[in-house]
Design a protein around this motif. Sequence first.
Motif, mmCIF file in Angstrom:
data_model
loop_
_atom_site.group_PDB
_atom_site.id
_atom_site.type_symbol
_atom_site.label_atom_id
_atom_site.label_comp_id
_atom_site.label_asym_id
_atom_site.label_seq_id
_atom_site.Cartn_x
_atom_site.Cartn_y
_atom_site.Cartn_z
ATOM 1 N N LEU A 176 0.819 -1.203 0.000
ATOM 2 C CA LEU A 176 0.000 0.000 0.000
ATOM 3 C C LEU A 176 0.859 1.262 0.000
ATOM 4 O O LEU A 176 0.620 2.209 -0.759
ATOM 5 N N THR A 177 1.868 1.289 0.863
ATOM 6 C CA THR A 177 2.686 2.490 1.032
ATOM 7 C C THR A 177 3.862 2.551 0.069
ATOM 8 O O THR A 177 4.483 3.606 -0.070
ATOM 9 N N GLY A 178 4.178 1.422 -0.568
ATOM 10 C CA GLY A 178 5.350 1.393 -1.434
ATOM 11 C C GLY A 178 6.652 1.415 -0.664
ATOM 12 O O GLY A 178 7.697 1.776 -1.216
ATOM 13 N N GLU A 179 6.615 1.031 0.610
ATOM 14 C CA GLU A 179 7.802 1.005 1.466
ATOM 15 C C GLU A 179 8.099 -0.447 1.846
ATOM 16 O O GLU A 179 7.558 -0.968 2.822
ATOM 17 N N PRO A 180 8.949 -1.137 1.083
ATOM 18 C CA PRO A 180 9.143 -2.583 1.262
ATOM 19 C C PRO A 180 9.810 -2.991 2.571
ATOM 20 O O PRO A 180 9.769 -4.167 2.923
ATOM 21 N N ASP A 181 10.404 -2.047 3.280
ATOM 22 C CA ASP A 181 11.113 -2.401 4.513
ATOM 23 C C ASP A 181 10.423 -1.889 5.778
ATOM 24 O O ASP A 181 10.947 -2.076 6.882
ATOM 25 N N CYS A 182 9.269 -1.236 5.645
ATOM 26 C CA CYS A 182 8.623 -0.672 6.833
ATOM 27 C C CYS A 182 8.092 -1.787 7.735
ATOM 28 O O CYS A 182 7.711 -2.862 7.280
ATOM 29 N N LEU A 183 8.090 -1.512 9.024
ATOM 30 C CA LEU A 183 7.580 -2.448 10.023
ATOM 31 C C LEU A 183 6.450 -1.782 10.781
ATOM 32 O O LEU A 183 6.506 -0.589 11.095
ATOM 33 N N ILE A 184 5.404 -2.557 11.065
ATOM 34 C CA ILE A 184 4.255 -2.011 11.777
ATOM 35 C C ILE A 184 3.915 -2.880 12.978
ATOM 36 O O ILE A 184 4.375 -4.027 13.095
ATOM 37 N N GLN A 185 3.109 -2.305 13.862
ATOM 38 C CA GLN A 185 2.556 -3.035 14.993
ATOM 39 C C GLN A 185 1.049 -2.822 15.027
ATOM 40 O O GLN A 185 0.548 -1.784 14.589
ATOM 41 N N ALA A 186 0.338 -3.805 15.561
ATOM 42 C CA ALA A 186 -1.108 -3.692 15.752
ATOM 43 C C ALA A 186 -1.521 -4.765 16.748
ATOM 44 O O ALA A 186 -0.763 -5.708 17.020
ATOM 45 N N ASP A 187 -2.736 -4.633 17.285
ATOM 46 C CA ASP A 187 -3.190 -5.620 18.267
ATOM 47 C C ASP A 187 -3.950 -6.772 17.621
ATOM 48 O O ASP A 187 -4.799 -7.402 18.248
ATOM 49 N N VAL A 188 -3.646 -7.050 16.345
ATOM 50 C CA VAL A 188 -4.083 -8.272 15.668
ATOM 51 C C VAL A 188 -2.853 -8.884 15.000
ATOM 52 O O VAL A 188 -1.817 -8.225 14.885
ATOM 53 N N ASP A 189 -2.965 -10.129 14.575
ATOM 54 C CA ASP A 189 -1.840 -10.824 13.952
ATOM 55 C C ASP A 189 -1.578 -10.217 12.570
ATOM 56 O O ASP A 189 -2.379 -10.366 11.647
ATOM 57 N N ILE A 190 -0.447 -9.527 12.410
ATOM 58 C CA ILE A 190 -0.163 -8.819 11.158
ATOM 59 C C ILE A 190 0.512 -9.709 10.120
ATOM 60 O O ILE A 190 0.743 -9.272 8.990
ATOM 61 N N TYR A 191 0.805 -10.953 10.467
ATOM 62 C CA TYR A 191 1.480 -11.858 9.537
ATOM 63 C C TYR A 191 0.555 -12.964 9.010
ATOM 64 O O TYR A 191 0.859 -13.613 8.021
ATOM 65 N N LYS A 192 -0.557 -13.151 9.655
ATOM 66 C CA LYS A 192 -1.471 -14.238 9.283
ATOM 67 C C LYS A 192 -2.254 -13.900 8.014
ATOM 68 O O LYS A 192 -2.634 -12.747 7.793
ATOM 69 N N SER A 193 -2.519 -14.898 7.199
ATOM 70 C CA SER A 193 -3.363 -14.727 6.025
ATOM 71 C C SER A 193 -4.760 -14.279 6.432
ATOM 72 O O SER A 193 -5.314 -14.757 7.435
ATOM 73 N N ALA A 194 -5.326 -13.358 5.657
ATOM 74 C CA ALA A 194 -6.707 -12.925 5.888
ATOM 75 C C ALA A 194 -7.654 -13.595 4.903
ATOM 76 O O ALA A 194 -8.786 -13.139 4.711
ATOM 77 N N GLY A 195 -7.201 -14.685 4.269
ATOM 78 C CA GLY A 195 -8.073 -15.460 3.395
ATOM 79 C C GLY A 195 -8.808 -14.584 2.397
ATOM 80 O O GLY A 195 -8.191 -13.789 1.689
ATOM 81 N N PRO A 196 -10.140 -14.692 2.339
ATOM 82 C CA PRO A 196 -10.931 -13.905 1.377
ATOM 83 C C PRO A 196 -11.194 -12.483 1.884
ATOM 84 O O PRO A 196 -12.337 -12.051 2.011
ATOM 85 N N ALA A 197 -10.108 -11.771 2.208
ATOM 86 C CA ALA A 197 -10.203 -10.374 2.661
ATOM 87 C C ALA A 197 -11.107 -10.233 3.878
ATOM 88 O O ALA A 197 -11.985 -9.354 3.922
ATOM 89 N N THR A 198 -10.881 -11.070 4.883
ATOM 90 C CA THR A 198 -11.649 -10.920 6.120
ATOM 91 C C THR A 198 -11.213 -9.680 6.890
ATOM 92 O O THR A 198 -11.945 -9.180 7.735
ATOM 93 N N SER A 199 -9.996 -9.177 6.590
ATOM 94 C CA SER A 199 -9.502 -7.922 7.141
ATOM 95 C C SER A 199 -9.341 -6.908 6.015
ATOM 96 O O SER A 199 -9.005 -7.275 4.884
#
Length: 226
Positions: A176-199
């Motif tokens: 989205l941001t075009g920043e391939p090395d950026c790191l983020i945090q959130a209170d949900v699993d940011i690495y897990k697949s969201a399947g059919p766009a559940t997120s």
Amino acid sequence: MRNAMDIGGGIVVTTDNSGGIGMKPDDIVTAPDRVTAYFATRVALLEQWTAGAIPSSILVHNFSGPDSWEPYVKGVEDVFLEADYEAPSISGSTESNMHLLQSALAVTIIGKRITEETTDELHWYIYGKPLVGHEVLENRIQIASLHLIKQAMDKGLIQRIWPVGSGGIQSEYRELTGEPDCLIQADVDIYKSAGPATSVLIGVNANRVEEAQNHFGGELHKIIVM
């Protein structure tokens, strides 16, 4: 524009497919055909919204046999019923010569761009929990609501959306941001697949954050860039 294709004249094409999910004995995930079509259509519709487009026609590519056609169409219609506007015309094709061992489906939406990408600085949030496989069927209350997203778009509460796929939230935010090395945090699993766009990633103007949080019932999760 992510997985949407602009073919000129403001015409936008989006698509999603599903394989091995259905009611055939050899399917990997057992699910009604209507539900399978719902989730494929959901992804394609979210991609239309990401591109600032609204659907004008839909093609259903059915490889599961003639008996699946009607429930597939019903699943497509369910998406537009949830989003609270009339489904466009639905056409397509069914593979009836070959009997496949597993279910297979693709849904393609053709739409017309009506808005351009905003240049405003946005606050980004996650809406909906990443789910995949059987979790999608068992935890539907945790899936981002198309109805609430469409309402928020109509009210101007959100300026951009970005559906999350199999790569997970971290990967999608980088794209989205075009920043391939950026790191983020959130209170949900940011690495897990969201399947059919559940997120879905949602971009909100700073002066509309409180309204957006009230609209989504506190289900927005702030993205913190490290």
